[in-house]
Motif scaffolding. Structure first.
Motif, PDB file in Angstrom:
ATOM      1  N   SER A  49       0.918  -1.177  -0.134  1.00 40.73           N
ATOM      2  CA  SER A  49       0.077  -0.085  -0.123  1.00 40.73           C
ATOM      3  C   SER A  49       0.938   1.164  -0.029  1.00 40.73           C
ATOM      4  N   ILE A  50       0.230   2.366  -0.626  1.00 34.59           N
ATOM      5  CA  ILE A  50       0.792   3.630  -0.468  1.00 34.59           C
ATOM      6  C   ILE A  50       0.346   4.260   0.640  1.00 34.59           C
ATOM      7  N   VAL A  51       0.872   5.156   1.494  1.00 40.30           N
ATOM      8  CA  VAL A  51       0.430   6.205   2.147  1.00 40.30           C
ATOM      9  C   VAL A  51       0.908   7.408   1.638  1.00 40.30           C
ATOM     10  N   TRP A  52      -0.070   8.037   1.178  1.00 35.37           N
ATOM     11  CA  TRP A  52      -0.032   9.629   0.912  1.00 35.37           C
ATOM     12  C   TRP A  52      -0.295  10.575   1.993  1.00 35.37           C
ATOM     13  N   PHE A  53       1.165  11.082   2.341  1.00 37.10           N
ATOM     14  CA  PHE A  53       1.080  12.026   3.198  1.00 37.10           C
ATOM     15  C   PHE A  53       0.941  13.341   2.730  1.00 37.10           C
ATOM     16  N   LYS A  54      -0.099  14.170   3.533  1.00 35.38           N
ATOM     17  CA  LYS A  54      -0.265  15.361   2.911  1.00 35.38           C
ATOM     18  C   LYS A  54      -0.125  16.595   4.283  1.00 35.38           C
ATOM     19  N   THR A  55      -1.255  16.900   4.898  1.00 34.98           N
ATOM     20  CA  THR A  55      -0.976  17.689   5.931  1.00 34.98           C
ATOM     21  C   THR A  55      -1.062  16.929   7.170  1.00 34.98           C
ATOM     22  N   ASP A  56      -0.620  15.778   7.461  1.00 30.58           N
ATOM     23  CA  ASP A  56      -0.538  14.961   8.341  1.00 30.58           C
ATOM     24  C   ASP A  56       0.863  14.544   8.652  1.00 30.58           C
ATOM     25  N   LEU A  57       1.857  15.376   8.809  1.00 32.87           N
ATOM     26  CA  LEU A  57       3.211  14.791   8.767  1.00 32.87           C
ATOM     27  C   LEU A  57       3.679  14.505   9.904  1.00 32.87           C
ATOM     28  N   ARG A  58       3.329  13.283  10.539  1.00 31.86           N
ATOM     29  CA  ARG A  58       3.679  12.616  11.959  1.00 31.86           C
ATOM     30  C   ARG A  58       3.537  11.426  11.737  1.00 31.86           C
ATOM     31  N   LYS A  78      -3.590   2.235  10.019  1.00 32.22           N
ATOM     32  CA  LYS A  78      -4.592   1.450   9.163  1.00 32.22           C
ATOM     33  C   LYS A  78      -3.637   0.777   8.055  1.00 32.22           C
ATOM     34  N   ALA A  79      -2.983   1.604   7.272  1.00 30.44           N
ATOM     35  CA  ALA A  79      -2.275   1.050   6.360  1.00 30.44           C
ATOM     36  C   ALA A  79      -1.239   0.008   6.758  1.00 30.44           C
ATOM     37  N   ILE A  80      -0.688   0.146   7.811  1.00 32.18           N
ATOM     38  CA  ILE A  80       0.431  -0.765   8.211  1.00 32.18           C
ATOM     39  C   ILE A  80      -0.391  -2.034   8.674  1.00 32.18           C
ATOM     40  N   SER A  81      -1.847  -2.015   9.217  1.00 27.31           N
ATOM     41  CA  SER A  81      -2.512  -3.077   9.815  1.00 27.31           C
ATOM     42  C   SER A  81      -3.022  -4.031   8.669  1.00 27.31           C
ATOM     43  N   GLN A  82      -3.132  -3.327   7.582  1.00 30.22           N
ATOM     44  CA  GLN A  82      -4.039  -3.886   6.341  1.00 30.22           C
ATOM     45  C   GLN A  82      -2.780  -4.351   5.153  1.00 30.22           C
ATOM     46  N   SER A  83      -1.648  -4.047   5.544  1.00 32.12           N
ATOM     47  CA  SER A  83      -0.692  -4.228   4.214  1.00 32.12           C
ATOM     48  C   SER A  83       0.676  -4.952   4.758  1.00 32.12           C
ATOM     49  N   ASP A  84       1.117  -5.900   3.799  1.00 31.84           N
ATOM     50  CA  ASP A  84       2.459  -6.575   4.102  1.00 31.84           C
ATOM     51  C   ASP A  84       3.669  -5.493   4.284  1.00 31.84           C
ATOM     52  N   GLU A  85       3.420  -4.528   3.394  1.00 30.70           N
ATOM     53  CA  GLU A  85       4.466  -3.527   3.396  1.00 30.70           C
ATOM     54  C   GLU A  85       3.750  -2.455   2.651  1.00 30.70           C
ATOM     55  N   ILE A  86       4.509  -1.081   3.137  1.00 24.20           N
ATOM     56  CA  ILE A  86       3.864   0.274   2.843  1.00 24.20           C
ATOM     57  C   ILE A  86       4.916   1.294   2.210  1.00 24.20           C
ATOM     58  N   ILE A  87       4.600   2.160   1.137  1.00 25.58           N
ATOM     59  CA  ILE A  87       5.678   3.047   0.721  1.00 25.58           C
ATOM     60  C   ILE A  87       4.960   4.420   1.072  1.00 25.58           C
ATOM     61  N   PRO A  88       5.500   5.006   2.100  1.00 23.82           N
ATOM     62  CA  PRO A  88       5.171   6.602   2.592  1.00 23.82           C
ATOM     63  C   PRO A  88       5.641   7.640   1.416  1.00 23.82           C
ATOM     64  N   VAL A  89       4.722   8.472   0.988  1.00 21.84           N
ATOM     65  CA  VAL A  89       4.788   9.241  -0.062  1.00 21.84           C
ATOM     66  C   VAL A  89       4.433  10.736   0.363  1.00 21.84           C
ATOM     67  N   TYR A  90       5.268  11.752  -0.406  1.00 17.38           N
ATOM     68  CA  TYR A  90       4.788  12.899  -0.207  1.00 17.38           C
ATOM     69  C   TYR A  90       4.808  13.550  -1.622  1.00 17.38           C
ATOM     70  N   CYS A  91       3.853  14.367  -2.097  1.00 20.14           N
ATOM     71  CA  CYS A  91       3.805  14.827  -3.486  1.00 20.14           C
ATOM     72  C   CYS A  91       3.854  16.228  -3.237  1.00 20.14           C
ATOM     73  N   PHE A  92       4.698  16.970  -4.162  1.00 14.36           N
ATOM     74  CA  PHE A  92       4.665  18.362  -4.083  1.00 14.36           C
ATOM     75  C   PHE A  92       3.859  18.951  -5.155  1.00 14.36           C
ATOM     76  N   ASP A  93       2.547  19.196  -4.822  1.00 23.34           N
ATOM     77  CA  ASP A  93       1.480  19.430  -5.695  1.00 23.34           C
ATOM     78  C   ASP A  93       1.626  20.803  -6.452  1.00 23.34           C
ATOM     79  N   GLU A  94       2.085  20.798  -7.567  1.00 23.56           N
ATOM     80  CA  GLU A  94       2.289  22.253  -8.324  1.00 23.56           C
ATOM     81  C   GLU A  94       1.500  23.092  -8.061  1.00 23.56           C
ATOM     82  N   SER A  95      -0.025  22.869  -7.897  1.00 22.58           N
ATOM     83  CA  SER A  95      -1.164  23.624  -7.759  1.00 22.58           C
ATOM     84  C   SER A  95      -0.947  24.559  -6.376  1.00 22.58           C
ATOM     85  N   ASN A  96      -0.104  24.016  -5.466  1.00 23.83           N
ATOM     86  CA  ASN A  96       0.108  24.719  -4.235  1.00 23.83           C
ATOM     87  C   ASN A  96       1.001  25.851  -4.444  1.00 23.83           C
ATOM     88  N   PHE A  97       1.956  25.997  -5.545  1.00 25.52           N
ATOM     89  CA  PHE A  97       2.870  27.132  -5.822  1.00 25.52           C
ATOM     90  C   PHE A  97       2.784  27.823  -6.818  1.00 25.52           C
TER      91      PHE A  97
END
Length: 430
Positions: free
Chosen positions: A4-13, A22-41
């Protein structure tokens, strides 16, 4: 292998992050990701940057800290740049992920992005699972549906305090299973279209991003200084680090959660004392909840000139010169100017200051309040979409204020809150 992917946004903790747990409990492994959304800049229709350099720097610091904390648990943070609806699906395909876990959004643009991501993931047979992680009270536990939430805060507060419970915070995960994640690769401020601006030495605090700094600030304000026990008396202060909690910047990016703060506050009350001041912090967190629930209820109306009341207000023809004088702290009204200079040079301003400068823009200059809100969006290190636009609409008389137009007598305010001119002298003598 369930990935599973964990998409971090305004929850950087890691603490009290249901999405991550929940991601950890429902997955064998996770990939934490943060996207610099170009629309925010981008530059907004009001002529301001959506993210200014103070907040961008704070964000970069927060991501460095998140990556460090994730690596200590066996994971790491993958950084991507672009539009989330394009970039997140690419990561899903790369890792053959079947689920993406993310925090639930409530404001207009963020919800649109969420919907676009969901649409693209659906094509890949990948599920988007979202969780409410930003409020003290969970929306499901409120004594009314979102559409029936009272439009007057006092009515909302009394019924919520009486009939709703605050859920316990989630513990941080003990370990996280992830494939090997490359070392953190952050964009520079320049790559984000910004220049580095140091926080002026007169600032109330040299804000540094990240969960580690957030928890350190909480421990300082609660357990080391016990300043929380005088919060109600000092919260209208203007000078110094400890007149208020200063948690807002970390709350805005989710480096700390309201429920984590609440749990620590209860520990403090058990160990030392519970009084009006300790309650008042919960009262302020409830205001923050309220604006988030209101944004959910009224959505894009909060960004319109007539606000949630659909009310016509008297606004002068747009005056670029007057607006710029307000921004630069050159209106000739010393209390307004001192506050605007603090904002310009530090990315922060006290709550008392914010109310006064907003009242001045709306009631004295009679300019479109949305220009003020958009300038704050660019400038504030603690910008939060719901609180910012909710508060500005409130001050402009088109939001949740039952009394309508809220005019501040700025001369009286400056006498009441800066009697010896300590604050004005600090910011106007340069």
């Amino acid at each position: 292998m369930k990935t599973s992917i964990v998409w971090f946004k305004t929850d950087l903790r890691l603490h009290d992050n249901e999405t991550l747990i929940k991601a950890i409990s429902q997955s064998d492994e996770i990939i934490p990701v943060y996207c610099f959304d170009e629309s925010n800049f981008v530059t907004t229709e009001f002529g301001f940057k959506k993210t200014g350099s103070f907040r961008a720097q704070f964000l970069l610091e927060s991501l460095i800290d998140l990556d460090r904390n994730l690596r200590a648990k066996g994971s790491g943070l993958l950084i991507i740049k672009g539009r989330p609806e394009v970039e997140i699906p690419k990561i899903v395909q790369q890792y053959k992920a079947t689920k993406v876990f993310a925090k639930k959004e409530v404001s207009y643009e963020e919800k649109q992005t969420e919907a676009k991501v969901q649409e693209e993931l659906f094509k890949l047979k990948c599920e988007l699972k979202i969780f409410s992680t930003s409020t003290l009270y969970h929306a499901e536990d409120l004594p009314f549906s979102i559409k029936d939430i009272p439009d007057v805060f006092t009515n909302f507060r009394k019924k919520t305090e009486k009939d709703a419970i605050i859920r316990a915070a989630f513990d941080a995960p003990k370990e996280i299973k992830s494939p090997e994640i490359e070392p953190l690769q952050l964009p520079t401020l320049k790559e984000l279209g910004l220049n580095f601006e140091p926080i002026d030495s007169r600032a109330v605090l040299q804000f540094k991003g990240g969960e580690t700094k957030a928890i350190a600030r909480l421990n300082h304000y609660f357990f080391e200084t016990k300043c929380i026990s005088e919060y109600k008396e000092t919260r209208n202060g203007l000078v110094g680090a400890n007149y208020s909690s200063k948690f807002s910047a970390w709350l805005a990016l989710g480096c700390i959660s309201p429920r984590f703060i609440y749990d620590e506050l209860k520990k403090y009350e058990t160990q030392f004392e519970a009084n009006e001041s300790t309650y008042w912090l919960v009262f302020e967190l409830l205001w923050r909840d309220y604006f988030r629930f209101m944004m959910k209820k009224y959505n894009s109306k909060f960004f319109q000139q007539s606000g949630i009341q659909d009310k016509g207000i008297i606004v002068n023809k747009h005056n670029t010169h007057q607006l710029q004088e307000w921004i630069d702290g050159k209106t000739g009204v010393d209390f307004v100017d001192a506050n605007m200079k603090e904002l310009k040079l530090t990315g922060f301003m006290s709550n008392r200051g914010r109310q006064n400068v907003a009242s001045y823009l709306c009631n004295d200059l009679k300019l479109d309040w949305r220009f003020g809100a958009a300038h704050f969006e660019q400038q504030l290190i603690d910008y939060d979409v719901c609180s910012n636009w909710g508060n500005w609409a409130y001050l402009a008389g088109v939001g949740n204020d039952p009394r309508g137009n809220r005019y501040f007598n700025i001369n009286k305010q400056s006498t009441d809150y800066d009697k010896n001119k300590k604050y004005r002298d600090l910011w106007l003598k340069s």
